[in-house]
Every structure is written in C-alpha cells, then in structure tokens.
Design an enzyme around this catalytic site. Sequence first.
Site, PDB file in Angstrom:
ATOM      1  CE  LYS A   1      16.806  30.024  11.528  1.00 11.74           C
ATOM      2  NZ  LYS A   1      15.390  30.260  11.904  1.00 11.74           N
TER       3      LYS A   1
ATOM      4  CE  LYS B   1      16.692  34.039  14.433  1.00 13.80           C
ATOM      5  NZ  LYS B   1      15.940  34.919  13.521  1.00 13.80           N
TER       6      LYS B   1
END
Length: 126
Positions: free
Chosen positions: A45, A47
């Site tokens: 992702k 993140k």
Amino acid sequence: MVKVITYGTFDTFHYGHFFLLERAKALGTHLSVCISTDEFNLREKGKSAKLNFVDRLRIIKNINFVDEVYAEKSWDQKIEDVVKLNINVFAIGEDWAGKFDFLKKYCDVVYLPRTKDVSSTLIRGY
Ligand code: CTP
C-alpha cells in the site's frame, strides 16, 4: 452462527473504524477482523502506519463485539481465509466498492457506508 469478516489497517483507531466494525458485526453473529501488517502496508500500500501492528491489533482485539483477529499479510489471502474460516459475509467500507466482488463465489459481499469527515490520513497528517 453467521460469520462476518473484514479487513483494514485501522491506524490511529477512530470512531469511523468503530462504527464500521459495529455495522459489520450486525450483519451476522461472529466478527473476524484481519489487520494489515506493517510489512504489507509498506510493501503493497506504500504507507507507513503511525501505530505498529501489535498496537493496532491490541486495540481491536479488546473491542468486546470483535470475536477474532488475524493478520492481513497479502492481497491474495482473502479467498483462502473465507473458505478456511467458513465465512458467510465479507464486509468492508464503500471506498472498496466492487473491488472484492470476486468473493461472491464464496460468500455474501457487502460494501458499507463510510463515516464522513474522519480518516487515519487526516489524524496522522501524512
Ligand atoms: N472506514 C469507515 N469510515 C471512515 C474511515 C474508514 O467506515 N471514516 C472504514 C473503511 O472503509 C475500512 C475500515 O474502516 O472498511 C478500515 O479503514 P482504513 O483504511 O484502515 O481507515 P482510513 O481512516 O480510511 O485510513 P486511510 O486514511 O489511511 O485510508
């Protein structure tokens, strides 16, 4: 027993997460929550959560209507999870609408409304 499963990062746990989990549980009688690991977040992702996996898991497993918690380590595990855990309903926020329709072969798929004006991104500030 009607078994529901949901997935997410649940960083900086907030009321939007709580309401989502409540609505997910209301779709059945048993709720499993799969929490994204730090490695999965970074790798897939892109993140970095503010709270690490252990802290995010600790918060969610102490919600009294959450029955089981698991680690989400890859995008591909959902079919296996649903089959292995005998899941009846896969539920997730409507930001994912349509993305998990492939699970309809195995269980019901429900996209739930999100709570307005709150998100981990807003709270983290990055
Ligand atoms: N969710 C929700 N309402 C919000 C925020 C999240 O119902 N205001 C739901 C999501 O749709 C998902 C679950 O909570 O089913 C976990 O979401 P997650 O992505 O971990 O939280 P966000 O706050 O959306 O995080 P980010 O800002 O990093 O996208």
